[in-house]
Design an enzyme around this catalytic site. Structure first.
Site, PDB file in Angstrom:
ATOM      1  N   TYR A   1      -0.492  -0.166  10.509  1.00 26.36           N
ATOM      2  CA  TYR A   1      -0.837  -0.643   9.172  1.00 26.36           C
ATOM      3  C   TYR A   1       0.276  -0.317   8.171  1.00 26.36           C
ATOM      4  O   TYR A   1       0.726  -1.193   7.425  1.00 26.36           O
ATOM      5  CB  TYR A   1      -2.149  -0.006   8.718  1.00 26.36           C
ATOM      6  CG  TYR A   1      -2.493  -0.317   7.272  1.00 26.36           C
ATOM      7  CD1 TYR A   1      -2.825  -1.612   6.885  1.00 26.36           C
ATOM      8  CD2 TYR A   1      -2.479   0.684   6.299  1.00 26.36           C
ATOM      9  CE1 TYR A   1      -3.132  -1.908   5.568  1.00 26.36           C
ATOM     10  CE2 TYR A   1      -2.786   0.404   4.980  1.00 26.36           C
ATOM     11  CZ  TYR A   1      -3.118  -0.898   4.617  1.00 26.36           C
ATOM     12  OH  TYR A   1      -3.406  -1.183   3.298  1.00 26.36           O
TER      13      TYR A   1
ATOM     14  N   SER B   1       0.849  -1.189   0.000  1.00 27.35           N
ATOM     15  CA  SER B   1       0.000   0.000   0.000  1.00 27.35           C
ATOM     16  C   SER B   1       0.887   1.243   0.000  1.00 27.35           C
ATOM     17  O   SER B   1       2.003   1.220   0.534  1.00 27.35           O
ATOM     18  CB  SER B   1      -0.891   0.013   1.248  1.00 27.35           C
ATOM     19  OG  SER B   1      -1.431   1.299   1.490  1.00 27.35           O
TER      20      SER B   1
END
Length: 285
Positions: free
Chosen positions: A161, A135
């Site tokens: 994350y 990501s």
């Protein structure tokens, strides 16, 4: 118009290709599975909850016993492993059964355990491919080698994350180095923001603060937003397209190699350290 996964496989006959996708029961993984199967591939989905269609097998990446059982049951060569499953922005610090912070446990350690256990199957295919989804969030959040599990630092869900997604890129860097002689290539794919169940922990206020939702609750398309078909294009290309033959240790955005990757996520020293760190966790009862 951006490339879709169906664009990538157009004209390809994937008959005989064996492909494993984690988290393929919904969202991006389901679209990836659908397109690959449509092109003739034998697709297996590993998911916490078995799904209809394809070959669906229980797999809980947070539970290393589940990962070991899945890998032990695998029979024959594996042409591509697409590490798609993940968790994002869990509000509070949670731990896996092995005691790992949950983002790092699911997004990295579970996939590391699966990939290393299936290394012989990837090798036996003759041209195995490991595709790990990352990501753009990785760019702002390096993996903290002194405190990767947030045991001393204040827990922050976005930092957790993002760091796990840095770890995913680092996994491909080290796998590319270690497995090159086995004919295995490993690459990271950033599919962009695709609205799926991955965002289950992202509340509306956060979405509005990101500029991704208006006051009425309507989603506002962003430059980094992708449809399911567009988001699946990169993983599909890296898993099966001739264009990716021999390409390894690269970071992709959409369907092209990208230099828009954090230096911390491709640092070979950190990649080697993380491989050893995860390996030690697998040896711990």
């Amino acid at each position: 118009m951006r490339t879709t996964a169906e664009d990538v496989v157009r004209g390809l006959d994937l008959t005989g290709r064996r492909i494993l996708i984690t988290g393929g029961g919904s969202g991006l993984g389901a679209e990836t599975a659908r397109v690959l199967a449509q092109a003739g591939a034998e697709v297996t989905i590993g998911a916490r909850t078995p799904v209809a269609g394809f070959g669906s097998v229980p797999l809980d990446l947070a539970d290393l016993d589940s990962v070991r059982a899945f890998a032990a049951a695998w029979d024959g060569p594996l042409d591509a492993l697409i590490a798609n499953a993940g968790v994002m922005a869990i509000p509070e610090r949670r731990l896996s059964p092995a005691g790992w912070e949950m983002h790092l446990a699911v997004n990295h350690l579970g996939h590391f355990a699966l990939a290393t256990a299936l290394h012989p199957a990837l090798r036996s295919s003759g041209a195995g491919r490991l595709v790990v989804l990352s990501s753009g969030a990785h760019r702002d959040h390096p993996l903290d080698r002194d405190d990767p599990q947030f045991t001393r630092r204040r827990y922050d869900r976005w930092a957790a994350y993002g760091a796990s997604k840095s770890a995913d890129v680092l996994l491909t860097v080290e796998a590319a180095r270690r497995w090159a002689a086995d004919g295995i290539v490993a690459n990271a794919a950033n599919p962009g923001w695709v609205t799926t169940g991955l965002q289950r922990h992202v509340d509306d206020d956060t979405m509005r603060a990101m500029g991704a939702m208006d006051a009425a609750g309507n989603l506002i398309p962003q430059p980094y937003s992708r449809t399911l078909a567009e988001g699946a294009a990169g993983p599909v290309l890296l898993a099966v397209a001739p264009l990716a033959d021999g390409m390894t240790g690269r970071y992709f955005e959409d369907t092209a190699p990208s230099a828009n990757v954090g230096a911390h996520a491709i640092d070979p020293d950190t990649a080697g350290w993380l491989w050893d760190y995860a390996s030690a966790a697998l040896r711990t009862p």
